[in-house]
Design an enzyme around this catalytic site. Structure first.
Site, PDB file in Angstrom:
ATOM      1  N   ASP A  69       0.645   1.906   9.342  1.00  0.00           N
ATOM      2  CA  ASP A  69       0.219   1.168  10.549  1.00  0.00           C
ATOM      3  C   ASP A  69       1.289   1.133  11.640  1.00  0.00           C
ATOM      4  O   ASP A  69       0.988   0.830  12.784  1.00  0.00           O
ATOM      5  CB  ASP A  69      -0.138  -0.278  10.182  1.00  0.00           C
ATOM      6  CG  ASP A  69      -1.417  -0.385   9.377  1.00  0.00           C
ATOM      7  OD1 ASP A  69      -1.987   0.666   9.040  1.00  0.00           O
ATOM      8  OD2 ASP A  69      -1.838  -1.514   9.076  1.00  0.00           O
ATOM      9  N   ASP A 116       5.595  -4.921   5.879  1.00  0.00           N
ATOM     10  CA  ASP A 116       5.880  -6.266   6.338  1.00  0.00           C
ATOM     11  C   ASP A 116       5.907  -7.288   5.181  1.00  0.00           C
ATOM     12  O   ASP A 116       6.874  -8.037   5.019  1.00  0.00           O
ATOM     13  CB  ASP A 116       4.809  -6.632   7.375  1.00  0.00           C
ATOM     14  CG  ASP A 116       4.964  -8.025   7.856  1.00  0.00           C
ATOM     15  OD1 ASP A 116       5.988  -8.294   8.499  1.00  0.00           O
ATOM     16  OD2 ASP A 116       4.082  -8.857   7.579  1.00  0.00           O
ATOM     17  N   ARG A 165     -24.487  13.028  20.255  1.00  0.00           N
ATOM     18  CA  ARG A 165     -24.420  11.716  19.613  1.00  0.00           C
ATOM     19  C   ARG A 165     -23.183  10.931  20.023  1.00  0.00           C
ATOM     20  O   ARG A 165     -22.216  11.501  20.534  1.00  0.00           O
ATOM     21  CB  ARG A 165     -24.343  11.889  18.097  1.00  0.00           C
ATOM     22  CG  ARG A 165     -25.669  12.160  17.457  1.00  0.00           C
ATOM     23  CD  ARG A 165     -25.485  12.396  15.972  1.00  0.00           C
ATOM     24  NE  ARG A 165     -26.787  12.499  15.324  1.00  0.00           N
ATOM     25  CZ  ARG A 165     -27.021  13.174  14.213  1.00  0.00           C
ATOM     26  NH1 ARG A 165     -26.036  13.824  13.617  1.00  0.00           N
ATOM     27  NH2 ARG A 165     -28.215  13.200  13.686  1.00  0.00           N
ATOM     28  N   ARG A 173      -4.463  -2.864  10.850  1.00  0.00           N
ATOM     29  CA  ARG A 173      -4.917  -4.256  10.700  1.00  0.00           C
ATOM     30  C   ARG A 173      -4.684  -5.059  11.963  1.00  0.00           C
ATOM     31  O   ARG A 173      -5.584  -5.700  12.480  1.00  0.00           O
ATOM     32  CB  ARG A 173      -4.143  -4.952   9.575  1.00  0.00           C
ATOM     33  CG  ARG A 173      -4.317  -4.366   8.223  1.00  0.00           C
ATOM     34  CD  ARG A 173      -3.550  -5.185   7.203  1.00  0.00           C
ATOM     35  NE  ARG A 173      -4.299  -6.377   6.831  1.00  0.00           N
ATOM     36  CZ  ARG A 173      -5.280  -6.376   5.931  1.00  0.00           C
ATOM     37  NH1 ARG A 173      -5.639  -5.265   5.340  1.00  0.00           N
ATOM     38  NH2 ARG A 173      -5.903  -7.493   5.616  1.00  0.00           N
ATOM     39  N   GLY A 225       0.827  -1.205   0.000  1.00  0.00           N
ATOM     40  CA  GLY A 225       0.000   0.000   0.000  1.00  0.00           C
ATOM     41  C   GLY A 225       0.858   1.250   0.000  1.00  0.00           C
ATOM     42  O   GLY A 225       1.974   1.245   0.516  1.00  0.00           O
ATOM     43  N   GLN A 270      -6.126   8.503   5.036  1.00  0.00           N
ATOM     44  CA  GLN A 270      -4.951   8.385   5.909  1.00  0.00           C
ATOM     45  C   GLN A 270      -3.681   8.068   5.136  1.00  0.00           C
ATOM     46  O   GLN A 270      -2.575   8.222   5.641  1.00  0.00           O
ATOM     47  CB  GLN A 270      -5.172   7.261   6.940  1.00  0.00           C
ATOM     48  CG  GLN A 270      -6.277   7.547   7.906  1.00  0.00           C
ATOM     49  CD  GLN A 270      -6.846   6.273   8.516  1.00  0.00           C
ATOM     50  OE1 GLN A 270      -6.457   5.885   9.600  1.00  0.00           O
ATOM     51  NE2 GLN A 270      -7.780   5.627   7.841  1.00  0.00           N
ATOM     52  N   ARG A 271      -3.841   7.562   3.926  1.00  0.00           N
ATOM     53  CA  ARG A 271      -2.671   7.132   3.157  1.00  0.00           C
ATOM     54  C   ARG A 271      -2.240   8.131   2.096  1.00  0.00           C
ATOM     55  O   ARG A 271      -1.086   8.132   1.670  1.00  0.00           O
ATOM     56  CB  ARG A 271      -2.977   5.793   2.485  1.00  0.00           C
ATOM     57  CG  ARG A 271      -3.108   4.638   3.427  1.00  0.00           C
ATOM     58  CD  ARG A 271      -2.314   3.453   2.977  1.00  0.00           C
ATOM     59  NE  ARG A 271      -2.541   3.099   1.614  1.00  0.00           N
ATOM     60  CZ  ARG A 271      -3.076   1.948   1.201  1.00  0.00           C
ATOM     61  NH1 ARG A 271      -3.435   1.051   2.086  1.00  0.00           N
ATOM     62  NH2 ARG A 271      -3.196   1.692  -0.076  1.00  0.00           N
TER      63      ARG A 271
HETATM   64  O1  F6P Z   1      -1.190  -1.977   5.768  1.00  0.00           O
HETATM   65  C1  F6P Z   1      -1.556  -0.685   5.551  1.00  0.00           C
HETATM   66  C2  F6P Z   1      -3.034  -0.557   5.316  1.00  0.00           C
HETATM   67  O2  F6P Z   1      -3.259   0.799   5.208  1.00  0.00           O
HETATM   68  C3  F6P Z   1      -3.931  -1.241   6.345  1.00  0.00           C
HETATM   69  O3  F6P Z   1      -4.116  -0.494   7.495  1.00  0.00           O
HETATM   70  C4  F6P Z   1      -5.187  -1.458   5.556  1.00  0.00           C
HETATM   71  O4  F6P Z   1      -5.957  -2.518   6.082  1.00  0.00           O
HETATM   72  C5  F6P Z   1      -4.667  -1.792   4.221  1.00  0.00           C
HETATM   73  O5  F6P Z   1      -3.428  -1.153   4.090  1.00  0.00           O
HETATM   74  C6  F6P Z   1      -5.604  -1.427   3.104  1.00  0.00           C
HETATM   75  O6  F6P Z   1      -5.062  -1.870   1.933  1.00  0.00           O
HETATM   76  P1  F6P Z   1      -5.713  -1.645   0.498  1.00  0.00           P
HETATM   77  O7  F6P Z   1      -5.462  -0.235   0.118  1.00  0.00           O
HETATM   78  O8  F6P Z   1      -4.988  -2.604  -0.359  1.00  0.00           O
HETATM   79  O9  F6P Z   1      -7.174  -1.933   0.616  1.00  0.00           O
END
Ligand code: F6P
Length: 364
Positions: free
Chosen positions: A142, A118, A177, A186, A11, A290-291
């Site tokens: 993560d 990983d 709420r 994960r 990712g 977040q990414r």
């Molecule tokens: O491992 C990083 C991560 O961002 C996890 O937290 C998440 O479950 C996963 O990648 C999501 O991956 P993808 O973008 O392949 O759905």
């Protein structure tokens, strides 16, 4: 002349471009080193025609502030399970790892620098065991690699999650709420834990501490005693109830080996309703926000140090190792040590103790 090949796998993560830039700039000092990028991890080498590009100072100028990766990434680039489409249209995986090792040598690469989490580091280790010279750089929002205190990208993701908590607190308060924010993580709850503390959530649910739904209900009700309460919950996607399982489904994407996590916030609402929680509940899944996007200053600095160190290790022939940031120092460990354990939140750590100390419930 030494040729170095870099690739980004798994990712994406804020800071990938900053690592690439640092590697290329450090190589430029040597005068006799050329850097190349394989598009979409190992696929760029294995594809026909190959997709390998030359990376120069000009290519990488200013990219450290950009999200994503200029050489692309994929979660489907394992030479040991390389995806092919048969004549009848069916997909199958074949082992091209030996070919991969041979190709790197035949193409005259001195070393591969593999930037990944990983899964990617495990692939790198297996290829190293087969004779491919490789240096690893730890990446993942993560923060779940045990050999390093921080993977780059994590701090940026925490800030994104904290910004979300900040916003959700004001709307939860206005409407009295319960708002559940689902964040990534994960198997490690680092993003949830940090953003719950930073944002001031009342409840934080993480994979390392399975939750008791009754304890969560009680915490919520304690906030509603005067009829004007509100509650913010941060839950990691990999959190699960005591005696329960994670909320996940098999992926329908060919070649994607991980389970698809997601939906635990909705699951939690359902469970709260089942035990009689009367509060109005809303959910929000923060997901890939977040990414994506620009890395923060911390991640740019960390990624730059990783890139410079990785290039120096490559030049020195220190293969089969991964760059680390441990106890405030940039160092390295063997890929074997890097992949033998996850970096999980320790429920007895001071961070969890501090969170509990300010009243955050983990539902335990
Ligand atoms: O491992 C990083 C991560 O961002 C996890 O937290 C998440 O479950 C996963 O990648 C999501 O991956 P993808 O973008 O392949 O759905």
């Amino acid at each position: 002349m030494k040729k170095i090949l870099i690739l980004t796998g798994g990712g994406d993560c804020p800071g990938l471009n900053a690592v690439i830039r640092a590697i290329v700039k450090r190589a430029d000092h040597e005068g006799d080193v050329e850097v190349y990028g394989s598009i979409e991890a190992y696929n760029g080498v294995l594809r026909s025609p190959q997709e390998i590009i030359r990376l120069t100072n000009k290519t990488v100028a200013g990219i450290h502030v950009k999200g994503g990766t200029i050489i692309g990434t994929t979660t489907k680039s394992d030479p040991f399970h390389y995806m092919i489409t048969k004549e009848n249209g069916e997909k199958e995986t074949i082992d091209r790892s030996d070919e991969m090792v041979t190709m790197i040598k035949d193409m005259g690469f001195h070393c591969v620098i593999s930037i990944g989490g990983d899964g990617s580091q495990r692939i790198s280790k297996a290829l190293f065991d087969k004779g491919m010279p490789v240096v690893g750089v730890p990446k993942t929002i993560d923060n779940d690699l045990s050999a390093t205190d921080y993977t780059f990208g994590f701090q940026t993701a925490v800030q994104e999650a904290t910004d979300a908590v900040d916003k959700l607190v004001s709307t939860a308060e206005s409407h009295h709420r319960v708002i559940i924010l689902e964040v990534m993580g994960r198997s490690a709850g680092w993003i949830a834990l940090h953003s719950a503390i930073a944002g001031g959530a009342e409840i934080c649910l993480i994979p390392e501490i399975p939750y008791d739904i009754e304890a969560i209900k009680e915490r919520i009700e304690s906030r509603y005693k005067d009829g004007r309460g509100f509650v913010n919950i941060v839950i990691a996607e990999g959190a699960k109830p005591k005696d329960g399982t994670i909320t996940a489904r098999e992926s329908d994407e060919a070649g994607y080996q991980n389970l698809r996590l997601g939906g635990v916030a909705f699951q939690l609402t359902q469970q709260l309703k089942e035990v009689g929680c009367k509060a109005d509940i809303r959910e929000m899944v923060l997901g890939h926000l977040q990414r994506g996007g620009s890395p923060n200053a911390f991640d740019r600095v960390l990624a730059t140090q990783y890139g410079v160190k990785a290039m120096e290790m490559a030049l020195a022939g220190e293969f089969g190792k991964m760059v680390t940031f441990k106890n405030n120092e940039i160092s390295s460990v063997s890929l074997e040590a890097a992949t033998e354990a996850y970096n999980n939140v320790d429920p007895r750590s001071f961070l969890v103790h501090a969170a509990k100390g300010i009243g955050i419930s983990f539902g335990d």
